[in-house]
Motif scaffolding. Structure first.
Motif, PDB file in Angstrom:
ATOM      1  N   VAL A 290       4.729 -14.598 -27.812  1.00 60.79           N
ATOM      2  CA  VAL A 290       4.900 -15.810 -28.618  1.00 60.79           C
ATOM      3  C   VAL A 290       3.915 -15.828 -29.793  1.00 60.79           C
ATOM      4  O   VAL A 290       4.259 -16.185 -30.917  1.00 60.79           O
ATOM      5  CB  VAL A 290       4.691 -17.065 -27.732  1.00 60.79           C
ATOM      6  N   LEU A 291       2.674 -15.423 -29.507  1.00 60.86           N
ATOM      7  CA  LEU A 291       1.610 -15.527 -30.518  1.00 60.86           C
ATOM      8  C   LEU A 291       1.897 -14.706 -31.772  1.00 60.86           C
ATOM      9  O   LEU A 291       1.795 -15.215 -32.900  1.00 60.86           O
ATOM     10  CB  LEU A 291       0.281 -15.049 -29.911  1.00 60.86           C
ATOM     11  N   LEU A 292       2.222 -13.433 -31.598  1.00 59.44           N
ATOM     12  CA  LEU A 292       2.260 -12.552 -32.767  1.00 59.44           C
ATOM     13  C   LEU A 292       3.407 -12.894 -33.728  1.00 59.44           C
ATOM     14  O   LEU A 292       3.173 -12.978 -34.942  1.00 59.44           O
ATOM     15  CB  LEU A 292       2.256 -11.083 -32.324  1.00 59.44           C
ATOM     16  N   PRO A 349       0.915 -21.375 -28.667  1.00 61.84           N
ATOM     17  CA  PRO A 349       1.946 -20.690 -27.879  1.00 61.84           C
ATOM     18  C   PRO A 349       2.243 -21.395 -26.550  1.00 61.84           C
ATOM     19  O   PRO A 349       3.363 -21.330 -26.063  1.00 61.84           O
ATOM     20  CB  PRO A 349       1.361 -19.301 -27.637  1.00 61.84           C
ATOM     21  N   VAL A 350       1.231 -22.046 -25.948  1.00 63.64           N
ATOM     22  CA  VAL A 350       1.476 -22.839 -24.737  1.00 63.64           C
ATOM     23  C   VAL A 350       1.391 -24.307 -25.163  1.00 63.64           C
ATOM     24  O   VAL A 350       0.313 -24.807 -25.456  1.00 63.64           O
ATOM     25  CB  VAL A 350       0.437 -22.520 -23.638  1.00 63.64           C
ATOM     26  N   LYS A 351       2.538 -24.962 -25.173  1.00 58.17           N
ATOM     27  CA  LYS A 351       2.576 -26.292 -25.795  1.00 58.17           C
ATOM     28  C   LYS A 351       2.273 -27.435 -24.827  1.00 58.17           C
ATOM     29  O   LYS A 351       1.904 -28.516 -25.239  1.00 58.17           O
ATOM     30  CB  LYS A 351       3.953 -26.523 -26.421  1.00 58.17           C
ATOM     31  N   ASN A 438     -11.167 -15.179 -26.550  1.00 62.61           N
ATOM     32  CA  ASN A 438     -11.681 -14.337 -27.638  1.00 62.61           C
ATOM     33  C   ASN A 438     -10.745 -13.182 -27.945  1.00 62.61           C
ATOM     34  O   ASN A 438     -10.552 -12.803 -29.095  1.00 62.61           O
ATOM     35  CB  ASN A 438     -13.070 -13.784 -27.289  1.00 62.61           C
ATOM     36  N   LEU A 439     -10.138 -12.637 -26.907  1.00 62.69           N
ATOM     37  CA  LEU A 439      -9.214 -11.520 -27.105  1.00 62.69           C
ATOM     38  C   LEU A 439      -7.990 -11.954 -27.914  1.00 62.69           C
ATOM     39  O   LEU A 439      -7.521 -11.238 -28.806  1.00 62.69           O
ATOM     40  CB  LEU A 439      -8.786 -10.957 -25.742  1.00 62.69           C
ATOM     41  N   VAL A 440      -7.499 -13.128 -27.617  1.00 64.67           N
ATOM     42  CA  VAL A 440      -6.300 -13.625 -28.304  1.00 64.67           C
ATOM     43  C   VAL A 440      -6.574 -13.791 -29.803  1.00 64.67           C
ATOM     44  O   VAL A 440      -5.793 -13.350 -30.652  1.00 64.67           O
ATOM     45  CB  VAL A 440      -5.841 -14.960 -27.669  1.00 64.67           C
TER      46      VAL A 440
HETATM   47  C1  HEM Z   1      -5.073 -20.252 -18.913  1.00 62.59           C
HETATM   48  C2  HEM Z   1      -3.104 -19.985 -23.296  1.00 62.59           C
HETATM   49  C3  HEM Z   1      -3.683 -15.190 -23.301  1.00 62.59           C
HETATM   50  C4  HEM Z   1      -5.490 -15.442 -18.879  1.00 62.59           C
HETATM   51  C5  HEM Z   1      -4.531 -20.579 -20.109  1.00 62.59           C
HETATM   52  C6  HEM Z   1      -4.199 -21.918 -20.497  1.00 62.59           C
HETATM   53  C7  HEM Z   1      -3.658 -21.841 -21.725  1.00 62.59           C
HETATM   54  C8  HEM Z   1      -3.627 -20.457 -22.118  1.00 62.59           C
HETATM   55  C9  HEM Z   1      -3.137 -23.005 -22.558  1.00 62.59           C
HETATM   56  C10 HEM Z   1      -4.434 -23.166 -19.655  1.00 62.59           C
HETATM   57  C11 HEM Z   1      -3.218 -23.584 -18.921  1.00 62.59           C
HETATM   58  C12 HEM Z   1      -3.469 -24.845 -18.146  1.00 62.59           C
HETATM   59  O1  HEM Z   1      -4.268 -24.806 -17.197  1.00 62.59           O
HETATM   60  O2  HEM Z   1      -2.896 -25.859 -18.484  1.00 62.59           O
HETATM   61  C13 HEM Z   1      -3.015 -18.649 -23.619  1.00 62.59           C
HETATM   62  C14 HEM Z   1      -2.377 -18.138 -24.798  1.00 62.59           C
HETATM   63  C15 HEM Z   1      -2.533 -16.778 -24.799  1.00 62.59           C
HETATM   64  C16 HEM Z   1      -3.275 -16.459 -23.615  1.00 62.59           C
HETATM   65  C17 HEM Z   1      -1.674 -18.993 -25.823  1.00 62.59           C
HETATM   66  C18 HEM Z   1      -2.067 -15.748 -25.762  1.00 62.59           C
HETATM   67  C19 HEM Z   1      -1.542 -15.976 -26.897  1.00 62.59           C
HETATM   68  C20 HEM Z   1      -4.363 -14.865 -22.170  1.00 62.59           C
HETATM   69  C21 HEM Z   1      -4.926 -13.586 -21.912  1.00 62.59           C
HETATM   70  C22 HEM Z   1      -5.435 -13.634 -20.664  1.00 62.59           C
HETATM   71  C23 HEM Z   1      -5.201 -14.974 -20.142  1.00 62.59           C
HETATM   72  C24 HEM Z   1      -4.971 -12.405 -22.880  1.00 62.59           C
HETATM   73  C25 HEM Z   1      -6.120 -12.501 -19.993  1.00 62.59           C
HETATM   74  C26 HEM Z   1      -7.072 -12.579 -19.141  1.00 62.59           C
HETATM   75  C27 HEM Z   1      -5.434 -16.753 -18.492  1.00 62.59           C
HETATM   76  C28 HEM Z   1      -5.777 -17.232 -17.164  1.00 62.59           C
HETATM   77  C29 HEM Z   1      -5.688 -18.615 -17.187  1.00 62.59           C
HETATM   78  C30 HEM Z   1      -5.268 -18.968 -18.517  1.00 62.59           C
HETATM   79  C31 HEM Z   1      -6.163 -16.370 -15.979  1.00 62.59           C
HETATM   80  C32 HEM Z   1      -6.047 -19.587 -16.065  1.00 62.59           C
HETATM   81  C33 HEM Z   1      -7.495 -19.993 -16.298  1.00 62.59           C
HETATM   82  C34 HEM Z   1      -8.115 -20.763 -15.182  1.00 62.59           C
HETATM   83  O3  HEM Z   1      -7.482 -20.931 -14.139  1.00 62.59           O
HETATM   84  O4  HEM Z   1      -9.267 -21.168 -15.315  1.00 62.59           O
HETATM   85  N1  HEM Z   1      -4.199 -19.708 -21.130  1.00 62.59           N
HETATM   86  N2  HEM Z   1      -3.546 -17.607 -22.928  1.00 62.59           N
HETATM   87  N3  HEM Z   1      -4.575 -15.703 -21.108  1.00 62.59           N
HETATM   88  N4  HEM Z   1      -5.114 -17.833 -19.279  1.00 62.59           N
HETATM   89 FE1  HEM Z   1      -4.514 -17.727 -21.177  1.00 62.59          FE
END
Ligand code: HEM
Length: 485
Positions: A290-292, A349-351, A438-440
């Motif tokens: 979604v992001l790219l 990307p996550v709305k 940071n990676l994103v």
């Molecule tokens: C959680 C967005 C990429 C791993 C989340 C949440 C959002 C989000 C909004 C919180 C969801 C919620 O609890 O309501 C995104 C977007 C990404 C992305 C937009 C890319 C465009 C990544 C990447 C990783 C990752 C590269 C790799 C490690 C996680 C994990 C959680 C999380 C494991 C749960 C965090 C927790 O339980 O504390 N992400 N993310 N995400 N994301 Fe990302």
């Protein structure tokens, strides 16, 4: 704090009011609202019209999917920049089993485990898994830039040849294959295509994602088909079991080192592997799908003049770094950084974000304070919050590429929420902010860098895709100059 008085209490400091809005008649209204959300109004209008109707950015509404997948579609929606951050505060909201919202996909899709995204920080496994992911990402940090450059420069070479042959090039299709390879390479140093998965990884991943996200999407089919097929009952997990197993086998072999470390943290090897699969395929791959295209479409629409400014900045910073794309060079690219944040602000990307009130709460919007009861579900539609004109002014809904440049611009970063936290905050084992934050941002910047090292400008057709933006390149102008451009 900002020109619009964002942090001032306004009437917000008064006695808490009832949250306005209505859930209507059980079942019937929830289904009618679902139809409004998907077909009659569309997402943005669904929320905006209710804000308008009740004259409040904190409002009671139903959210999809509703019956019969979600036990309760009723939420208190927080739809402005001031009230939204209550969802980040894990002292106020519980984040258990609500990653996808009011429904939860079967754990049969994740090896029988509730994976990290569904865990509240109070659950001990949350910290262990998040720790595992932080360690993995830290251990691979030097692999990200070279892996990205190698996979995405060959993607752009394919764009060039497709444009020559066909006059257009479907970025999403190329990105789906490339991002999958890139992530496997960057995280584990093992190309999925070189494993037993062969070229089937992206299709298997996409199918497994659909099994979890179908309640929230439309495929553009007639609603008479989509309603019973996608929005009323869960698709049976056994139909995706074989695909999942093939993905799992890749991770079990490719991520052996990370799994050894996870056992050291007290995780079972299979639980760690299901979590790694989810973080890689759902969170990371699903995110990049979604992001790219989203970043690219915003940059495309910004036009040639803006492209020339980006090209100048990117080429100068890379030349200063001896012709290399380094972290230090990326840090110097103020406009590139700002453009990526601006794309993330406009198209997170996550709305949707959810959280359940842990206690009776007071929630403040710009205009009032509202009382919410313990146990009520809070919900945020992020585009409303990050396009709040009370923070971002008259241009809130527009792409302003240099919005975050300079000292004043950077003050607005605290209102960028895509990572489930403020852009000025950091993810930790104690919160629910995205560990890939940071990676994103890095990957978004690297895409812009790769583009403008190669091209002076480009054009594209932009449309909508299942989860976000669809982009087709229509023309590129190859780079004509170096940093003095
Ligand atoms: C959680 C967005 C990429 C791993 C989340 C949440 C959002 C989000 C909004 C919180 C969801 C919620 O609890 O309501 C995104 C977007 C990404 C992305 C937009 C890319 C465009 C990544 C990447 C990783 C990752 C590269 C790799 C490690 C996680 C994990 C959680 C999380 C494991 C749960 C965090 C927790 O339980 O504390 N992400 N993310 N995400 N994301 Fe990302």
């Amino acid at each position: 704090m900002n020109p619009n008085g964002m942090e001032s209490g306004g009437e917000g400091s008064g006695v808490p009011r009832e949250v306005p809005g209505s859930y209507g008649v059980p079942y019937v209204s929830a289904i009618r609202d679902r139809l409004d959300f998907y077909y009659n109004q569309g997402q943005d209008k669904y929320f905006e019209s209710r804000v308008h109707k009740y004259g409040s950015t904190v409002v009671r509404i139903n959210v999809p999917p509703g019956p019969f997948m979600a036990r309760d579609p009723r939420v208190v929606a927080v739809l402005d920049a001031k009230s939204f951050p209550v969802l980040f505060d894990v002292t106020k909201v519980e984040k258990k089993d609500l990653f996808t919202g009011t429904y939860m996909p079967s754990t049969a899709l994740t090896g029988g485990y509730r994976v990290c995204s569904y865990l509240d920080p109070a659950e001990p496994t949350h910290a262990k898994v998040k720790h595992m992911l932080f360690s993995l990402l830290a251990s691979r940090k030097d692999a990200f830039i070279p892996a990205f450059r190698s996979h995405f420069s060959s993607l752009l070479a394919t764009v060039d040849s497709q444009l020559l042959l066909a006059g257009k090039s479907d970025f999403n299709k190329l990105n789906d294959a490339t991002s999958f390879e890139f992530i496997g390479d960057a995280y584990f140093g093992v190309l999925p295509s070189a494993s037993d998965l062969g070229a089937t990884g992206p299709a298997k991943a996409a199918k497994w994602l659909i099994w979890q996200l179908h309640p929230l999407v439309t495929l553009g089919l007639p609603r008479i088909l989509e309603e019973p097929l996608l929005h009323t009952f869960h698709l049976p997990p056994f139909l995706v079991k074989g695909d999942y197993k093939a993905l799992y086998n890749y991770f079990f072999a490719a991520a052996a080192k990370a799994l050894d470390d996870a056992e050291g943290l007290g995780l079972k090897r299979d639980e760690a592997c299901h979590n790694l699969l989810f973080a890689t395929v759902f969170n990371s791959y699903g995110g990049l799908k979604v992001l790219l295209p989203g970043v690219l479409s915003r940059v495309a629409a910004a036009g040639e003049k803006f492209h020339r400014r980006l090209a100048k900045e990117v080429r100068a910073a890379v030349a200063d770094a001896g012709g290399k794309v380094t972290m230090a060079a990326l840090e110097k690219m103020e406009l590139t950084k700002s453009a990526v944040w601006e794309a993330l602000r406009l198209d997170p990307p996550v709305k949707f974000q959810y959280g359940r009130a842990k206690t009776d709460l007071s929630i403040e919007s710009h205009d009032a304070v509202f009382a919410v009861k313990k146990g009520e579900m809070l919900f945020g539609y992020q585009p409303c919050a990050t396009k709040d004109p009370r923070v971002f002014g008259a241009t809130a809904a527009e792409f302003v590429g240099d919005r975050f440049v300079g000292e004043e611009g950077s003050k607005l970063l605290r209102y960028v929420y895509w990572s489930n936290g403020r852009e000025t905050d950091s993810p930790s084992v104690a919160n629910k902010q995205c560990p890939g934050k940071n990676l994103v941002v890095l990957v978004g910047r690297l895409l812009v860098v790769e583009l403008f090292l190669r091209y002076d400008t480009f054009t594209a057709d932009v449309g909508t895709d299942l989860l976000g933006t669809k982009l087709e390149f229509t023309a590129v102008t190859k780079a004509t100059s170096g940093p003095e451009f």
